[in-house]
Write a protein that holds these residues in place. Structure first.
Motif, mmCIF file in Angstrom:
data_model
loop_
_atom_site.group_PDB
_atom_site.id
_atom_site.type_symbol
_atom_site.label_atom_id
_atom_site.label_comp_id
_atom_site.label_asym_id
_atom_site.label_seq_id
_atom_site.Cartn_x
_atom_site.Cartn_y
_atom_site.Cartn_z
ATOM 1 N N GLY A 1 81.589 6.983 -9.589
ATOM 2 C CA GLY A 1 82.184 8.174 -8.978
ATOM 3 C C GLY A 1 81.632 8.441 -7.593
ATOM 4 O O GLY A 1 82.373 8.848 -6.692
ATOM 5 N N THR A 2 80.338 8.224 -7.411
ATOM 6 C CA THR A 2 79.734 8.410 -6.095
ATOM 7 C C THR A 2 80.343 7.441 -5.087
ATOM 8 O O THR A 2 80.756 7.839 -3.996
ATOM 9 C CB THR A 2 78.205 8.225 -6.160
ATOM 10 O OG1 THR A 2 77.644 9.218 -7.015
ATOM 11 C CG2 THR A 2 77.566 8.328 -4.779
ATOM 12 N N LEU A 3 80.418 6.180 -5.462
ATOM 13 C CA LEU A 3 80.989 5.178 -4.559
ATOM 14 C C LEU A 3 82.449 5.501 -4.245
ATOM 15 O O LEU A 3 82.865 5.492 -3.088
ATOM 16 C CB LEU A 3 80.864 3.783 -5.169
ATOM 17 C CG LEU A 3 81.480 2.644 -4.363
ATOM 18 C CD1 LEU A 3 80.838 2.548 -2.987
ATOM 19 C CD2 LEU A 3 81.336 1.332 -5.112
ATOM 20 N N ALA A 4 83.235 5.806 -5.269
ATOM 21 C CA ALA A 4 84.651 6.101 -5.062
ATOM 22 C C ALA A 4 84.841 7.345 -4.191
ATOM 23 O O ALA A 4 85.674 7.354 -3.271
ATOM 24 C CB ALA A 4 85.345 6.289 -6.413
ATOM 25 N N ALA A 5 84.077 8.387 -4.455
ATOM 26 C CA ALA A 5 84.217 9.624 -3.677
ATOM 27 C C ALA A 5 83.795 9.420 -2.226
ATOM 28 O O ALA A 5 84.427 9.965 -1.309
ATOM 29 C CB ALA A 5 83.410 10.743 -4.324
ATOM 30 N N CYS A 6 82.742 8.654 -1.993
ATOM 31 C CA CYS A 6 82.308 8.387 -0.619
ATOM 32 C C CYS A 6 83.363 7.573 0.132
ATOM 33 O O CYS A 6 83.675 7.873 1.298
ATOM 34 C CB CYS A 6 80.965 7.655 -0.615
ATOM 35 S SG CYS A 6 79.581 8.704 -1.118
ATOM 36 N N LEU A 7 83.919 6.569 -0.527
ATOM 37 C CA LEU A 7 84.972 5.779 0.117
ATOM 38 C C LEU A 7 86.215 6.623 0.380
ATOM 39 O O LEU A 7 86.854 6.500 1.429
ATOM 40 C CB LEU A 7 85.320 4.563 -0.744
ATOM 41 C CG LEU A 7 84.247 3.486 -0.818
ATOM 42 C CD1 LEU A 7 84.640 2.409 -1.827
ATOM 43 C CD2 LEU A 7 83.994 2.871 0.544
ATOM 44 N N LEU A 8 86.559 7.494 -0.550
ATOM 45 C CA LEU A 8 87.693 8.393 -0.363
ATOM 46 C C LEU A 8 87.447 9.340 0.808
ATOM 47 O O LEU A 8 88.336 9.566 1.640
ATOM 48 C CB LEU A 8 87.969 9.183 -1.642
ATOM 49 C CG LEU A 8 89.122 10.175 -1.579
ATOM 50 C CD1 LEU A 8 90.444 9.453 -1.340
ATOM 51 C CD2 LEU A 8 89.194 10.979 -2.876
ATOM 52 N N ALA A 9 86.244 9.877 0.913
ATOM 53 C CA ALA A 9 85.909 10.780 2.012
ATOM 54 C C ALA A 9 86.054 10.079 3.360
ATOM 55 O O ALA A 9 86.635 10.630 4.303
ATOM 56 C CB ALA A 9 84.487 11.324 1.844
ATOM 57 N N VAL A 10 85.553 8.863 3.451
ATOM 58 C CA VAL A 10 85.642 8.102 4.692
ATOM 59 C C VAL A 10 87.106 7.804 5.025
ATOM 60 O O VAL A 10 87.545 7.933 6.173
ATOM 61 C CB VAL A 10 84.816 6.800 4.585
ATOM 62 C CG1 VAL A 10 85.122 5.848 5.719
ATOM 63 C CG2 VAL A 10 83.334 7.119 4.532
ATOM 64 N N THR A 11 87.881 7.440 4.024
ATOM 65 C CA THR A 11 89.298 7.140 4.235
ATOM 66 C C THR A 11 90.064 8.381 4.681
ATOM 67 O O THR A 11 90.868 8.321 5.615
ATOM 68 C CB THR A 11 89.911 6.571 2.942
ATOM 69 O OG1 THR A 11 89.193 5.379 2.589
ATOM 70 C CG2 THR A 11 91.377 6.232 3.123
ATOM 71 N N LEU A 12 89.817 9.505 4.024
ATOM 72 C CA LEU A 12 90.509 10.744 4.393
ATOM 73 C C LEU A 12 90.172 11.179 5.811
ATOM 74 O O LEU A 12 91.058 11.582 6.569
ATOM 75 C CB LEU A 12 90.183 11.861 3.412
ATOM 76 C CG LEU A 12 90.826 11.746 2.038
ATOM 77 C CD1 LEU A 12 90.313 12.851 1.115
ATOM 78 C CD2 LEU A 12 92.337 11.793 2.144
ATOM 79 N N VAL A 13 88.911 11.110 6.182
ATOM 80 C CA VAL A 13 88.527 11.482 7.542
ATOM 81 C C VAL A 13 89.227 10.562 8.541
ATOM 82 O O VAL A 13 89.748 11.015 9.556
ATOM 83 C CB VAL A 13 87.001 11.447 7.738
ATOM 84 C CG1 VAL A 13 86.622 11.541 9.210
ATOM 85 C CG2 VAL A 13 86.347 12.575 6.956
ATOM 86 N N SER B 1 79.462 14.244 1.425
ATOM 87 C CA SER B 1 79.574 14.953 2.706
ATOM 88 C C SER B 1 78.972 14.131 3.840
ATOM 89 O O SER B 1 79.533 14.082 4.944
ATOM 90 C CB SER B 1 78.923 16.333 2.628
ATOM 91 O OG SER B 1 77.534 16.229 2.391
ATOM 92 N N GLY B 2 77.868 13.475 3.583
ATOM 93 C CA GLY B 2 77.265 12.624 4.608
ATOM 94 C C GLY B 2 78.156 11.457 4.989
ATOM 95 O O GLY B 2 78.249 11.088 6.169
ATOM 96 N N SER B 3 78.845 10.877 4.016
ATOM 97 C CA SER B 3 79.784 9.786 4.307
ATOM 98 C C SER B 3 80.936 10.282 5.164
ATOM 99 O O SER B 3 81.338 9.619 6.129
ATOM 100 C CB SER B 3 80.326 9.190 3.002
ATOM 101 O OG SER B 3 79.295 8.562 2.282
ATOM 102 N N ALA B 4 81.462 11.452 4.826
ATOM 103 C CA ALA B 4 82.554 12.024 5.615
ATOM 104 C C ALA B 4 82.093 12.326 7.039
ATOM 105 O O ALA B 4 82.806 12.033 8.011
ATOM 106 C CB ALA B 4 83.086 13.287 4.940
#
Length: 130
Positions: free
Chosen positions: A105-117, A45-48
């Motif tokens: 998983g943390t790295l992938a999910a954070c990168l995915l969140a940033v990409t989606l936003v 959430s913080g990455s997003a």
């Protein structure tokens, strides 16, 4: 380049707010002995939110607010050190596969969140349109 005292104070104050928010979140929903879901959710959430920061006109107009909210609040809220500590604990418990899944998983999910936003956010208006 040395940052101004104003920016340093903004980051420090924001960092205190973010760190307290992270601590409170982990007190309300503590991480268990396996996959550290609360810390994972905080980091994603913080990455997003960090990716979305430039959508706020206030952060785009004011370097002080951008510093307070970005490296300050969100930098204090997210935590790679806690992720590393959780992974170390999993490794110490002989759970190397789960440790790898947690870190990866943390790295992938954070990168995915940033990409989606970045993809879902509307195009930013020009400065003169603010």
């Amino acid at each position: 380049m040395t940052p101004s005292p104003r920016l340093l104070l903004a980051v420090g104050a924001g960092g205190a707010v973010g760190a307290v928010a992270r601590y409170a979140a982990t007190e309300v929903v503590a991480d268990g002995p396996g996959f550290a879901w609360t810390t994972f959710a905080i980091n994603v959430s913080g990455s997003a939110l960090l990716a979305a920061l430039l959508l706020l006109p206030l952060a785009r107009r004011s370097p002080t607010w951008a510093a307070a909210l970005g490296p300050g609040v969100l930098g204090g809220f997210t935590t790679f050190s806690a992720t590393s500590a959780h992974a170390r604990d999993l490794l110490a418990d002989g759970r190397a596969g789960l440790a790898l899944a947690y870190v990866g998983g943390t790295l992938a999910a954070c990168l995915l969140a940033v990409t989606l936003v970045g993809r879902l956010a509307p195009a930013l208006p020009a400065e003169d349109e603010l």
